[in-house]
Design a protein around this motif. Structure first.
Motif, mmCIF file in Angstrom:
data_model
loop_
_atom_site.group_PDB
_atom_site.id
_atom_site.type_symbol
_atom_site.label_atom_id
_atom_site.label_comp_id
_atom_site.label_asym_id
_atom_site.label_seq_id
_atom_site.Cartn_x
_atom_site.Cartn_y
_atom_site.Cartn_z
ATOM 1 N N GLU A 88 9.834 8.634 26.442
ATOM 2 C CA GLU A 88 10.568 8.857 27.702
ATOM 3 C C GLU A 88 10.998 7.525 28.320
ATOM 4 O O GLU A 88 12.115 7.394 28.816
ATOM 5 C CB GLU A 88 9.709 9.654 28.692
ATOM 6 N N CYS A 134 13.844 6.150 26.349
ATOM 7 C CA CYS A 134 15.083 6.931 26.504
ATOM 8 C C CYS A 134 15.568 7.017 27.950
ATOM 9 O O CYS A 134 16.486 7.781 28.240
ATOM 10 C CB CYS A 134 14.892 8.336 25.951
ATOM 11 N N GLN A 150 19.100 6.849 28.273
ATOM 12 C CA GLN A 150 19.885 7.647 27.329
ATOM 13 C C GLN A 150 19.765 9.125 27.628
ATOM 14 O O GLN A 150 18.763 9.753 27.268
ATOM 15 C CB GLN A 150 19.396 7.396 25.892
ATOM 16 N N PRO A 151 20.772 9.716 28.242
ATOM 17 C CA PRO A 151 20.695 11.150 28.483
ATOM 18 C C PRO A 151 20.746 11.890 27.155
ATOM 19 O O PRO A 151 21.434 11.459 26.239
ATOM 20 C CB PRO A 151 21.950 11.422 29.331
ATOM 21 N N ASN A 152 19.993 12.945 27.044
ATOM 22 C CA ASN A 152 20.011 13.781 25.855
ATOM 23 C C ASN A 152 19.632 13.031 24.577
ATOM 24 O O ASN A 152 20.346 13.050 23.590
ATOM 25 C CB ASN A 152 21.409 14.386 25.699
ATOM 26 N N CYS A 153 18.503 12.356 24.635
ATOM 27 C CA CYS A 153 18.026 11.559 23.512
ATOM 28 C C CYS A 153 17.432 12.496 22.438
ATOM 29 O O CYS A 153 16.465 13.216 22.703
ATOM 30 C CB CYS A 153 16.981 10.588 24.054
ATOM 31 N N ALA A 154 18.038 12.491 21.261
ATOM 32 C CA ALA A 154 17.651 13.461 20.224
ATOM 33 C C ALA A 154 16.180 13.329 19.827
ATOM 34 O O ALA A 154 15.470 14.334 19.671
ATOM 35 C CB ALA A 154 18.544 13.270 18.999
ATOM 36 N N ASN A 208 13.946 14.894 22.409
ATOM 37 C CA ASN A 208 13.985 16.352 22.344
ATOM 38 C C ASN A 208 13.110 16.877 21.205
ATOM 39 O O ASN A 208 12.357 17.837 21.371
ATOM 40 C CB ASN A 208 15.429 16.837 22.151
ATOM 41 N N THR A 267 17.947 7.933 15.772
ATOM 42 C CA THR A 267 18.273 7.654 17.170
ATOM 43 C C THR A 267 18.247 6.164 17.500
ATOM 44 O O THR A 267 19.108 5.670 18.220
ATOM 45 C CB THR A 267 17.296 8.383 18.112
#
Lengths: 485, 311
Positions: free
Chosen positions: B251, B254, B257-261, B264, B307
């Motif tokens: 976290e 990221c 970085q929005p929407n970090c694969a 997720n 990523t």
């Protein structure tokens, strides 16, 4: 252990004025060394080697598949430079670097010095270090050689002579800094009595120099060090300097050029790079401009440089000023651009390209040192007085075939410094490379790399040829260690 | 924010050190286990260690017998085994060498020292002669982690290093549990016998969990051991704990970085773990669960690579 029995054997010695009698500046150090037993000295020597090995300050031995690592042999008896000697060296270096910068700027632009016939134009255009792609370039703030190291030797008369100007990617500064760190642990008391000038702020000076050349408007420039990578013999130094400045250490794969702008690949995408201290040689830096087969460089970086989007230290093309044949003209270069006589003296040099001088060289091969102008590290040398007839014949043929590639100098009686050898202290030949930075001003770090030929009688100090190093103490008027470091 | 290549190296530096430490601990504990069980040299079980490492195929191909000598060699000094202690330390050092400018000097020196120590020991062959070495490897791991904790700013470098360590741990703890479960449990009549308890005690010991486990469960049985090692929220080597804190690191990385694969994927894996019903799981199919979890981990590894590290 008593140094009373130490013999200078007729050489100029860095610590002793004559047998058993130290130079006044060295008296305090000799006294402290005298107080140590032989076993104690050896124990400290071992301790120094252990620290260096443990800290991993090793260089890779080329051609060794097993990846053997070695430390640069380190001798715990420091070499001293008196305050007066240093003041003169510093002035000489400063003058030389300014003149050579004006020279490089001129050579790639107006070429006045060639038009005025102070230097034969063929000498420049036939040099492998003359880079046509640099014609018409003017680096930011007019500085080409931001980082340099001038090689000196001391002759039998006690005078320092410039042996070589290293204006491209001089290495060794990390040894200066690490040697000092080790030395302080080995002979701590000596520092307090001798007023040794500190070297540990080199990283700050380097950072300031690099920041100075950042493109206009970049107040917090992104500065990086560019290395050929982990297998380069000086990789330790590249990482060390990045660490000392707290900047990223990049390899070519980390950088990319888009729209004439250099970026680095980060975990959050591309980030612009403003200043690059590159430790990759000119001919490898951009395969689009220089060597097409190079895998070390960054395609497009020269265009970005030309457009002023990124600053490079040192500027590409500086090699023309440390070509060993150009070296012979440096006193004239100083006079031409600054109107002053050179303070730092050259070793007399014969240029084999010149018919008269070549005849002299060929007739005196047994007395001279012959050097190939494009090789370093002690390779491609003939040391006349120690050579065989067959070797002299071989060099005579090489010189006749390609005279432009060779210069010759008289053999100097290199000074010696007391060195711990086996169970005793013996004199060994040394040279000296102080390091300079040129940004807003020329700054020379008060210290430098003293290389020592560990083999008895040997004049070759290169690490690739079995040389070692010593910490170099430039003495000051004040007690620096009382306040800082 | 840091260079992708550097992030990759610091992540693997720390992951390889964790791996070396784990292997050393497994071997060490196995030795003690054999002594506890009073087994003769011929009867000793060394093969489960190879199964734990997941390199059984490679081992079977290159070694004729699964005795102490060959297994110790394979796991410790075999440079052809990419997961041996020697290989792990070598790679940790190579990675550390490329990130020297971003890690504290002492951390580099510790890894360098461990590497030279490994070279010095690498001719020895018996566990007995190697006891001190294994202890040193384990202590170096702790020493390394401690120096990072005390000397490194909590920036991306730290988060990648810590994430590497935790993901390695999340893998090794589960693998160890699976292998012991598989190999030690098939004889139904021995469940909950003193023999069984000694074995599961050894499992706990091999992840330094024995004392912490006892404080929570007091006596040893495999159900509680599985529960503890998979789902403990508090024990720092449990799978749950490792994933919780790896998520914290991810976290932080990221944040911009929005929407970090990768984040997720990590959250998905953690959710699946938390939703699992431990008791039912252990009754129905621990092995199947761990198998699936490990596939999830592999996907996560790939996602981390895509990523952050890929060019």
């Amino acid at each position: 252990m008593s140094l009373e029995s130490y013999k200078t054997e007729g050489f100029f010695d860095e610590l002793f004025a004559s047998d058993g009698v130290p130079h006044p500046a060295a008296a305090g150090l000799v006294e402290q060394l005298d107080a140590l037993s032989r076993a104690d000295l050896k124990r400290r020597q071992k301790q120094a080697e252990d620290i260096l090995y443990q800290s991993g300050n090793t260089f890779n031995v080329y051609g060794d598949k097993k990846g053997t690592e070695k430390i640069l042999p380190f001798d715990i008896i420091p070499r001293l430079v008196s305050a007066a000697d240093w003041a003169k060296l510093e002035r000489g270096i400063n003058q030389r670097i300014r003149a050579l910068n004006l020279f490089i700027q001129d050579i790639y632009n107006d070429q006045k010095i060639l038009k005025d016939k102070v230097i034969p134009a063929e000498l420049i255009f036939s040099s492998a270090c003359y880079l046509k792609p640099c014609e018409g370039l003017s680096p930011p703030k007019g500085v080409w050689t931001h980082i340099s190291g001038t090689d000196f030797v001391r002759d039998g008369d006690g005078e320092f002579y410039v042996l070589e100007d290293n204006l491209r990617c001089p290495s060794g500064i990390s040894y200066v800094l690490e040697n000092r760190a080790v030395q302080k642990r080995i002979l701590p008391k000596a520092f307090q009595t001798l007023k040794v000038r500190p070297v540990s702020n080199y990283g700050d000076h380097l950072y300031k120099t690099l920041k100075f050349i950042a493109p206009e408007g970049k107040d917090e420039p992104n500065i990086v060090v560019l290395t050929p990578g982990i297998y380069n013999s000086a990789y330790f130094e590249h990482a060390y300097l990045a660490q000392q400045m707290g900047v990223p250490l990049c390899q070519n794969s980390d950088l990319v050029v888009e729209d004439d702008t250099v970026y680095m690949r980060t975990t959050q995408g591309l980030k612009q790079v403003d200043v690059i201290y590159r430790r990759i040689d000119d001919e490898f830096i951009d395969p689009q401009v220089f060597r097409k087969d190079s895998l070390l460089g960054v395609p497009g970086i020269m265009n970005a440089y030309r457009k002023g989007k990124v600053a490079l230290a040192n500027a590409p093309g500086t090699g023309i000023a440390d070509d060993k044949a150009v070296y012979a003209y440096v006193p004239k270069i100083v006079k031409y651009y600054l109107g002053e006589d050179a303070i730092a003296q050259n070793v007399p040099t014969y240029i084999c390209e010149d018919d008269k001088e070549r005849d002299y060289v060929l007739a005196n091969l047994d007395k001279l040192v012959v050097k190939a102008v494009n090789l370093s590290g002690g390779y491609g040398m003939l040391i006349g007085p120690k050579s065989t007839k067959a070797e002299q014949k071989e060099f005579a043929e090489k010189i006749r075939a390609k005279p432009r590639d060779y210069i010759a100098q008289p053999t100097l009686s290199l000074s010696r410094a007391p060195t711990l050898i086996g169970n005793g202290i013996e004199g060994r030949h040394v040279d000296f490379r102080p390091y300079s930075l040129f940004g807003e001003d020329v700054f020379t770090l008060p210290g430098g790399l003293t290389r020592v030929a560990l083999k008895k009688g040997s004049l070759v100090v290169n690490s690739s040829q079995g040389g070692g190093s010593k910490d170099t103490w430039v003495l000051g008027e004040e007690n620096y260690y009382g306040v800082a470091e | 924010m840091m260079l992708s290549r550097v992030a990759n190296s610091i992540y693997w530096m720390s992951r390889y050190l964790e791996r070396a430490e784990n292997v050393a601990r497994f071997i060490d504990v196995n030795t003690h286990l054999m002594l506890d069980l009073g087994l003769s040299v011929e009867e000793t079980q060394w093969y489960p260690l190879i199964a734990t490492s997941g390199d059984d195929e490679d081992f079977n191909k290159r070694y004729a017998t699964a005795d102490e000598k060959s297994i110790v060699r394979f796991l410790t000094f075999d440079d052809k085994n990419p997961n041996s202690i020697l290989s792990s330390i070598y790679r940790a050092r190579e990675n550390a060498r490329t990130v020297r400018e971003v890690i504290p000097v002492e951390v580099w020196e510790k890894i360098n020292e461990l590497y030279h120590l490994t070279q010095a020991h690498s001719r020895k062959r018996s566990v007995e002669a190697l006891q001190a070495y294994y202890t040193e490897v384990r202590q170096s791991g702790t020493h390394f982690a401690g120096m990072m904790i005390n000397a490194m700013s909590r920036g991306d470098g730290w988060h990648f290093a810590r994430m590497g360590q935790l993901l390695e741990r999340a893998d090794k703890t589960a693998r160890l549990l699976d292998v012991k479960y598989f190999l030690l449990l098939p004889r139904g009549e021995q469940v909950d016998s003193p023999y069984d308890n000694v074995q599961w005690g050894a499992v706990l010991k091999s992840v330094n969990a024995l004392e912490m486990y006892r404080q929570e469960y007091h006596s040893i049985n495999y159900r509680d051991v599985a529960q503890f090692l998979l789902f403990s929220k508090l024990f720092p080597r449990s799978v749950r704990f490792s994933l919780d804190y790896a998520t914290v690191c991810m976290e932080a990385i990221c944040e911009q970085q929005p929407n970090c694969a990768a984040l997720n994927d990590m959250k998905a894996l953690r959710t699946r773990l938390m939703e699992a019903d431990a008791t039912a799981l252990i009754a129905s199919g621990l092995h199947e669960f761990i198998d699936e979890y490990q596939l999830g981990l592999n996907r996560l590894d790939q996602s981390v690579y895509e990523t952050f590290f890929k060019d």
